[in-house]
Enzyme design. Structure first.
Site, PDB file in Angstrom:
ATOM      1  N   ARG A  15       0.839  -1.207   0.000  1.00  0.00           N
ATOM      2  CA  ARG A  15       0.000   0.000   0.000  1.00  0.00           C
ATOM      3  C   ARG A  15       0.872   1.255   0.000  1.00  0.00           C
ATOM      4  NH1 ARG A  15      -0.891   4.777   2.698  1.00  0.00           N
ATOM      5  NH2 ARG A  15      -0.398   3.752   4.667  1.00  0.00           N
ATOM      6  N   HIS A 207       6.243   4.348  12.772  1.00  0.00           N
ATOM      7  CA  HIS A 207       6.189   4.323  11.303  1.00  0.00           C
ATOM      8  C   HIS A 207       7.150   5.415  10.806  1.00  0.00           C
ATOM      9  CE1 HIS A 207       3.684   3.841   7.482  1.00  0.00           C
ATOM     10  NE2 HIS A 207       4.378   4.927   7.230  1.00  0.00           N
ATOM     11  N   HIS A 209      10.098   7.188   8.394  1.00  0.00           N
ATOM     12  CA  HIS A 209      10.686   7.284   7.055  1.00  0.00           C
ATOM     13  C   HIS A 209      12.166   7.652   7.178  1.00  0.00           C
ATOM     14  CE1 HIS A 209       6.920   7.518   4.336  1.00  0.00           C
ATOM     15  NE2 HIS A 209       6.624   6.880   5.451  1.00  0.00           N
ATOM     16  N   CYS A 240       6.274  10.073   0.250  1.00  0.00           N
ATOM     17  CA  CYS A 240       5.058  10.832   0.532  1.00  0.00           C
ATOM     18  C   CYS A 240       4.926  11.917  -0.518  1.00  0.00           C
ATOM     19  CB  CYS A 240       5.123  11.442   1.932  1.00  0.00           C
ATOM     20  SG  CYS A 240       3.757  12.577   2.246  1.00  0.00           S
ATOM     21  N   ASN A 249       9.783   4.546   3.225  1.00  0.00           N
ATOM     22  CA  ASN A 249       9.704   4.001   4.581  1.00  0.00           C
ATOM     23  C   ASN A 249      11.027   3.316   4.903  1.00  0.00           C
ATOM     24  OD1 ASN A 249       6.601   4.068   5.201  1.00  0.00           O
ATOM     25  ND2 ASN A 249       6.783   3.390   3.096  1.00  0.00           N
TER      26      ASN A 249
END
Length: 299
Positions: A15, A207, A209, A240, A249
């Site tokens: 995703r 989460h 990056h 992003c 990520n």
């Protein structure tokens, strides 16, 4: 607090990793990626995003992905459902778990989901209610927890406020996203400290990056505080669209390698995972951003 004994990795590559790819990726490739991740031992895979294809064309085949994936016992296949319509569609496809996403930055919220933080939280109320009726768990994402492309620094108290709102609303877990990857370890600890005053540590996920190369250092810092859920993406895929220059990520392979070194269980076969990263980056013509993955593939 000290390190957790076990960490659950959530691979978001199908995703978050693929959603901004400019060229359409075949559904079969997405399905194979999901299956290879499960085969490598991942027990939590974010498979699709039920958003309007107008906004995220790459996710237009979400229904097909969710209905055709080879479900393995013990593996959770989740999807992003920012609104009630997305949730209803995901429920029809037999989704295991869904996620909603808010931001700790007003400017980012307006640019990304076209509404204020308060409005975004209001929109989630019916989503949470409907998911609870259907017996489906909802995860809450908070973006820009360690900095915003428009506002710069973000106060930990604001991150805590949005996180608490999602948790109080019924999200079983809150994933804290360093969307633009500007965080550093001390900032990560301070942010986590603020959030953990309101939410138990075992309900929080990181989460991060890797835009500035700090993701692993930041993860080490929050692991020390007891965080036991990490979002990552095989081969470091993703980025992003609203954060200029934002790298992907943190790579799942690099996280698994770090956890191996710390003696923390995660249940993933690193060689199989590295082979998956090598395969997907070759298939879609992207560089492999995993340092461990590239090193293992070269052996």
């Amino acid at each position: 607090m000290g390190f957790p004994k076990q960490v659950r990795l959530v691979d978001v590559a199908p995703r978050d990793g693929l959603q901004n790819e400019p060229d359409a990726i075949a559904t079969d490739t997405k399905l194979e990626l999901i299956d290879r991740l499960a085969n490598a031992g991942l027990r939590h895979i974010e498979a699709a995003s039920f958003v309007s294809p107008k906004w995220v064309p790459q996710m237009a085949d979400h229904r097909e992905v969710m209905t055709r994936l080879q479900r393995r016992p013990g593996v959770t296949y989740s999807a992003l459902t920012p609104n009630l319509k997305g949730l209803e569609n995901a429920l029809e496809c037999g989704v295991d778990e869904v996620a909603v996403f808010g931001a700790a930055s007003e400017a980012f919220s307006k640019k990304n989901i076209n509404c204020t933080i308060a409005e975004s939280l209001e929109r989630f109320t019916p989503v949470l209610e409907r998911a609870q009726q259907a017996g489906i768990r909802v995860r809450g994402y908070v973006s820009c927890v360690l900095g915003c492309p428009y506002e710069g620094e973000i106060a930990p108290a604001r991150v805590a406020e949005v996180s608490k709102a999602l948790f109080d609303m019924g999200c079983f877990e809150v994933s804290l996203g360093d969307t633009i990857g500007t965080g550093t370890p001390l900032k990560a600890k301070r942010m986590l400290e603020a959030v953990a005053r309101d939410i138990p540590m075992d309900r929080l996920a990181a989460h991060f990056h890797d835009t500035y190369g700090q993701a692993l250092a930041n993860l080490y810092a929050v692991l020390e505080e007891g965080v036991a859920v990490i979002d990552s993406s095989v081969a470091g895929l993703g980025g992003c669209p609203y954060a200029k220059g934002a790298a992907g990520n943190v790579a799942s392979e690099d996280v698994a390698y770090l956890l191996n070194g710390l003696g923390i269980e995660h249940g993933i076969d690193l060689d199989t995972l590295a082979a998956t990263g090598d395969w997907i980056t070759r298939t879609i013509g992207r560089p492999n951003r995993s340092k461990a993955g590239v090193a293992l593939a070269a052996n």
